[in-house]
Design a protein around this motif. Structure first.
Motif, PDB file in Angstrom:
ATOM      1  N   VAL A   9       0.868  -1.182   0.000  1.00 20.61           N
ATOM      2  CA  VAL A   9       0.000   0.000   0.000  1.00 20.61           C
ATOM      3  C   VAL A   9       0.903   1.230   0.000  1.00 20.61           C
ATOM      4  O   VAL A   9       1.636   1.479   0.949  1.00 20.61           O
ATOM      5  CB  VAL A   9      -0.927   0.023   1.234  1.00 20.61           C
ATOM      6  N   GLY A  10       0.856   1.990  -1.102  1.00 24.13           N
ATOM      7  CA  GLY A  10       1.673   3.202  -1.219  1.00 24.13           C
ATOM      8  C   GLY A  10       2.838   2.991  -2.168  1.00 24.13           C
ATOM      9  O   GLY A  10       3.669   2.115  -1.946  1.00 24.13           O
ATOM     10  N   GLY A  15       7.663   2.378  -0.840  1.00 30.05           N
ATOM     11  CA  GLY A  15       6.869   1.327  -1.483  1.00 30.05           C
ATOM     12  C   GLY A  15       7.552   0.819  -2.750  1.00 30.05           C
ATOM     13  O   GLY A  15       7.596  -0.385  -3.004  1.00 30.05           O
ATOM     14  N   SER A  34      -2.910   5.762  -4.288  1.00 31.20           N
ATOM     15  CA  SER A  34      -4.101   6.609  -4.473  1.00 31.20           C
ATOM     16  C   SER A  34      -3.890   7.695  -5.533  1.00 31.20           C
ATOM     17  O   SER A  34      -4.843   8.114  -6.181  1.00 31.20           O
ATOM     18  CB  SER A  34      -4.512   7.251  -3.146  1.00 31.20           C
ATOM     19  N   GLN A  41       5.595  11.660  -1.610  1.00 30.48           N
ATOM     20  CA  GLN A  41       5.842  13.080  -1.323  1.00 30.48           C
ATOM     21  C   GLN A  41       6.822  13.698  -2.334  1.00 30.48           C
ATOM     22  O   GLN A  41       6.729  14.883  -2.651  1.00 30.48           O
ATOM     23  CB  GLN A  41       6.418  13.235   0.084  1.00 30.48           C
ATOM     24  N   LEU A  42       7.756  12.888  -2.848  1.00 31.00           N
ATOM     25  CA  LEU A  42       8.760  13.443  -3.770  1.00 31.00           C
ATOM     26  C   LEU A  42       8.111  13.949  -5.056  1.00 31.00           C
ATOM     27  O   LEU A  42       8.499  14.999  -5.583  1.00 31.00           O
ATOM     28  CB  LEU A  42       9.834  12.388  -4.105  1.00 31.00           C
ATOM     29  N   LYS A  49      12.871  19.958  -6.166  1.00 32.28           N
ATOM     30  CA  LYS A  49      13.909  20.302  -5.184  1.00 32.28           C
ATOM     31  C   LYS A  49      15.054  19.302  -5.206  1.00 32.28           C
ATOM     32  O   LYS A  49      14.861  18.138  -5.535  1.00 32.28           O
ATOM     33  CB  LYS A  49      13.301  20.325  -3.774  1.00 32.28           C
ATOM     34  N   GLY A 121       0.163   9.356   4.780  1.00 32.57           N
ATOM     35  CA  GLY A 121      -1.246   9.171   4.410  1.00 32.57           C
ATOM     36  C   GLY A 121      -1.424   9.384   2.917  1.00 32.57           C
ATOM     37  O   GLY A 121      -0.499   9.795   2.209  1.00 32.57           O
ATOM     38  N   SER A 249      -8.279   6.609   5.685  1.00 35.60           N
ATOM     39  CA  SER A 249      -8.652   5.347   5.044  1.00 35.60           C
ATOM     40  C   SER A 249      -8.016   4.142   5.743  1.00 35.60           C
ATOM     41  O   SER A 249      -8.498   3.031   5.621  1.00 35.60           O
ATOM     42  CB  SER A 249      -8.267   5.366   3.565  1.00 35.60           C
ATOM     43  N   GLY A 279       8.868   2.885   6.315  1.00 39.40           N
ATOM     44  CA  GLY A 279       8.871   4.286   5.882  1.00 39.40           C
ATOM     45  C   GLY A 279       8.259   5.218   6.907  1.00 39.40           C
ATOM     46  O   GLY A 279       8.193   4.911   8.096  1.00 39.40           O
ATOM     47  N   LYS A 289      11.801  11.041   9.822  1.00 39.92           N
ATOM     48  CA  LYS A 289      11.153  10.736   8.548  1.00 39.92           C
ATOM     49  C   LYS A 289      12.143  11.040   7.434  1.00 39.92           C
ATOM     50  O   LYS A 289      12.139  12.125   6.861  1.00 39.92           O
ATOM     51  CB  LYS A 289       9.880  11.553   8.396  1.00 39.92           C
ATOM     52  N   LEU A 291      14.462   9.430   3.954  1.00 38.62           N
ATOM     53  CA  LEU A 291      14.517   8.410   2.915  1.00 38.62           C
ATOM     54  C   LEU A 291      15.451   7.265   3.302  1.00 38.62           C
ATOM     55  O   LEU A 291      15.114   6.098   3.119  1.00 38.62           O
ATOM     56  CB  LEU A 291      15.005   9.043   1.607  1.00 38.62           C
TER      57      LEU A 291
HETATM   58  C1  LIG Z   1       9.268  19.252   1.373  1.00 35.81           C
HETATM   59  C2  LIG Z   1       9.928  17.980   1.823  1.00 35.81           C
HETATM   60  C3  LIG Z   1      11.283  17.808   1.654  1.00 35.81           C
HETATM   61  C4  LIG Z   1      11.913  16.633   2.079  1.00 35.81           C
HETATM   62  N1  LIG Z   1      13.269  16.483   1.914  1.00 35.81           N
HETATM   63  C5  LIG Z   1      13.878  15.337   2.309  1.00 35.81           C
HETATM   64  C6  LIG Z   1      15.295  15.177   2.185  1.00 35.81           C
HETATM   65  O1  LIG Z   1      15.997  16.091   1.716  1.00 35.81           O
HETATM   66  N2  LIG Z   1      15.846  13.998   2.606  1.00 35.81           N
HETATM   67  C7  LIG Z   1      15.093  12.966   3.133  1.00 35.81           C
HETATM   68  O2  LIG Z   1      15.639  11.928   3.464  1.00 35.81           O
HETATM   69  N3  LIG Z   1      13.744  13.101   3.261  1.00 35.81           N
HETATM   70  C8  LIG Z   1      13.129  14.261   2.877  1.00 35.81           C
HETATM   71  N4  LIG Z   1      11.766  14.395   3.042  1.00 35.81           N
HETATM   72  C9  LIG Z   1      11.020  13.280   3.626  1.00 35.81           C
HETATM   73  C10 LIG Z   1      10.754  12.174   2.598  1.00 35.81           C
HETATM   74  O3  LIG Z   1      10.092  12.724   1.468  1.00 35.81           O
HETATM   75  C11 LIG Z   1       9.899  11.079   3.243  1.00 35.81           C
HETATM   76  O4  LIG Z   1      10.632  10.521   4.314  1.00 35.81           O
HETATM   77  C12 LIG Z   1       9.551   9.999   2.205  1.00 35.81           C
HETATM   78  O5  LIG Z   1       8.772  10.530   1.173  1.00 35.81           O
HETATM   79  C13 LIG Z   1       8.800   8.854   2.886  1.00 35.81           C
HETATM   80  O6  LIG Z   1       8.508   7.911   1.913  1.00 35.81           O
HETATM   81  P1  LIG Z   1       7.270   6.901   2.068  1.00 35.81           P
HETATM   82  O7  LIG Z   1       7.270   6.092   0.819  1.00 35.81           O
HETATM   83  O8  LIG Z   1       7.341   6.249   3.395  1.00 35.81           O
HETATM   84  O9  LIG Z   1       5.979   7.838   2.126  1.00 35.81           O
HETATM   85  P2  LIG Z   1       5.348   8.840   1.065  1.00 35.81           P
HETATM   86  O10 LIG Z   1       6.396   9.517   0.275  1.00 35.81           O
HETATM   87  O11 LIG Z   1       4.415   9.690   1.864  1.00 35.81           O
HETATM   88  O12 LIG Z   1       4.526   7.906   0.090  1.00 35.81           O
HETATM   89  C14 LIG Z   1       3.388   7.218   0.555  1.00 35.81           C
HETATM   90  C15 LIG Z   1       2.448   6.976  -0.612  1.00 35.81           C
HETATM   91  O13 LIG Z   1       1.366   6.171  -0.145  1.00 35.81           O
HETATM   92  C16 LIG Z   1       0.157   6.628  -0.723  1.00 35.81           C
HETATM   93  N5  LIG Z   1      -0.957   6.205   0.148  1.00 35.81           N
HETATM   94  C17 LIG Z   1      -1.168   6.532   1.440  1.00 35.81           C
HETATM   95  N6  LIG Z   1      -2.292   5.965   1.903  1.00 35.81           N
HETATM   96  C18 LIG Z   1      -2.805   5.238   0.880  1.00 35.81           C
HETATM   97  C19 LIG Z   1      -3.953   4.426   0.730  1.00 35.81           C
HETATM   98  N7  LIG Z   1      -4.817   4.211   1.736  1.00 35.81           N
HETATM   99  N8  LIG Z   1      -4.179   3.835  -0.479  1.00 35.81           N
HETATM  100  C20 LIG Z   1      -3.321   4.025  -1.512  1.00 35.81           C
HETATM  101  N9  LIG Z   1      -2.218   4.797  -1.430  1.00 35.81           N
HETATM  102  C21 LIG Z   1      -1.960   5.392  -0.251  1.00 35.81           C
HETATM  103  C22 LIG Z   1       0.338   8.135  -0.768  1.00 35.81           C
HETATM  104  O14 LIG Z   1      -0.540   8.740  -1.730  1.00 35.81           O
HETATM  105  C23 LIG Z   1       1.816   8.256  -1.144  1.00 35.81           C
HETATM  106  O15 LIG Z   1       2.000   8.330  -2.546  1.00 35.81           O
HETATM  107  C24 LIG Z   1      11.137  15.573   2.657  1.00 35.81           C
HETATM  108  C25 LIG Z   1       9.747  15.737   2.805  1.00 35.81           C
HETATM  109  C26 LIG Z   1       9.137  16.924   2.399  1.00 35.81           C
HETATM  110  C27 LIG Z   1       7.651  17.087   2.573  1.00 35.81           C
END
Ligand SMILES: Cc1cc2nc3c(=O)[nH]c(=O)nc-3n(C[C@H](O)[C@H](O)[C@H](O)COP(=O)(O)OP(=O)(O)OC[C@H]3O[C@@H](n4cnc5c(N)ncnc54)[C@H](O)[C@@H]3O)c2cc1C
Length: 328
Positions: A9-10, A15, A34, A41-42, A49, A121, A249, A279, A289, A291
């Motif tokens: 999921v995600g 993911g 979704s 977030q990227l 960025k 989320g 959700s 993640g 939080k 990468l």
């Molecule tokens: C502005 C900004 C700058 C950042 N810069 C850095 C950096 O320089 N270095 C660094 O290490 N980290 C950085 N981060 C943090 C980094 O982006 C996050 O740690 C990373 O995106 C986490 O990845 P993830 O896959 O766990 O979650 P996410 O990137 O949040 O991806 C989760 C995905 O799951 C989907 N999803 C959620 N719930 C559901 C559902 N019920 N059904 C279907 N899909 C769903 C979402 O739509 C999303 O696409 C930054 C964050 C932000 C906001």
């Protein structure tokens, strides 16, 4: 085929990387996301960025890192369900069933194990708070995905990176584009912003900024620009003004939560057998939080999920450098 060995999921960075690791171990994998594109977030919040702390990249733009993750996964052809919001999780004979809400209605997918990589989320687009939003009937809130025909008059309202990208893509598809935003400032890669400026100067793309979107009308939209009201006749409109993360959700699922995190134990396990978490959503990173932490958790979760589905396969994956893999 709606069954996969592992469902994730995600399709954010974590993911995508978890999916790669499951596929590397030879199991089938399905990603449910979704948004209409991968990258979490990227892609949604900061594609243009630079990231300076991604392992192995002195600096990399967020959208380029997503592209690298996508390319790493591509040779394994995972099932990818975009525009699919995972709504519920149930124990069934074949393992777990995840039910999604998609444009065409509800769908159900089963898997031997599930990895929750849902980040902060589901990234849900902001809805316009202006009069007549239902009148036009064609106000899209996401890019990519809106269907536009060559020659269509389209308003793109917003200053986020998706707005710049949508304006340029729609122009390339032959649409007559007006880009409007409350500030005279747009976000995008340097290449996108240069191109936007060139098209604007050549009179091939209209920019109304700073401007205020007053209302959608049966014919199009009304804007306040340079102290005058402008009525635009439109065939379509996109309102692209960022995202709000929504954990709702997932909150009805029988999982153990610690605030906005799902509690994780050894092997990124949750309180449900065969359901793992990695993640930003996982409690194991604490408030870190990042990468780098998410990728490590993805590798741990994926290998434990593989062992859960196929106990004959060890948790330890061995070294990828001992393998010969197709490249993209
Ligand atoms: C502005 C900004 C700058 C950042 N810069 C850095 C950096 O320089 N270095 C660094 O290490 N980290 C950085 N981060 C943090 C980094 O982006 C996050 O740690 C990373 O995106 C986490 O990845 P993830 O896959 O766990 O979650 P996410 O990137 O949040 O991806 C989760 C995905 O799951 C989907 N999803 C959620 N719930 C559901 C559902 N019920 N059904 C279907 N899909 C769903 C979402 O739509 C999303 O696409 C930054 C964050 C932000 C906001």
């Amino acid at each position: 085929m709606t069954h996969a060995d592992v469902l994730i999921v995600g399709a954010g960075p974590v993911g995508l990387y978890a999916a790669f690791y499951v596929a590397l171990r030879g199991l089938s994998v399905r990603l449910v996301e979704s948004r209409p594109e991968v990258g979490g977030q990227l892609s949604a919040l900061y594609p243009e960025k630079f990231i300076y702390d991604a392992p192995g990249f002195p600096r990399v733009r967020a959208h380029e890192l997503v592209e690298s993750l996508r390319r790493q996964l591509h040779p394994f052809s995972p099932a990818l369900e975009l525009g699919a919001l995972a709504m519920s999780l149930e124990l069934v004979t074949r393992g777990w069933q995840v039910t999604t809400w998609e444009r065409t209605g509800e769908r159900a997918y089963t898997a031997g194990a599930v990895i929750l990589a849902a980040g902060i989320g589901a990234l849900r687009p902001r809805v316009p708070d202006v009069a007549g939003v239902d009148l036009l009937g064609r106000v899209a809130l996401e890019w990519p995905g809106a269907v536009v025909s060559p020659g269509d008059r389209v308003l793109v309202s917003g200053g986020v990176p998706q707005a710049t990208r949508a304006a340029l893509d729609l122009h390339d598809q032959g649409a007559r584009v007006t880009l409007a935003h409350k500030r005279a400032l747009f976000r995008g890669t340097p290449e996108q912003l240069t191109r936007l400026q060139q098209l604007r100067e050549a009179g091939r793309l209209q920019v109304l900024a700073p401007s205020e979107l007053l209302a959608f009308t049966p014919e199009g939209a009304e804007l306040l620009f340079a102290d005058a009201r402008h009525a635009l006749t439109l065939d379509g409109a996109l309102y692209l003004n960022g995202y709000l993360p929504d954990l709702q959700s997932l909150q009805g699922w029988p999982l153990e939560w610690q605030g906005d995190y799902i509690s994780s134990g050894a092997g990124q396990s949750t309180n449900l057998p065969g359901v793992f978490v990695a993640g930003d959503l996982s409690s194991s990173g604490g408030d870190l939080k990042l990468l780098a932490a998410g990728f490590a958790e993805a590798a741990v979760a994926a290998n434990h999920a593989v062992h859960f589905v196929r106990p004959d396969l060890k948790v330890r994956p061995g070294h990828s450098s001992d393998k010969k893999l197709p490249t993209t």
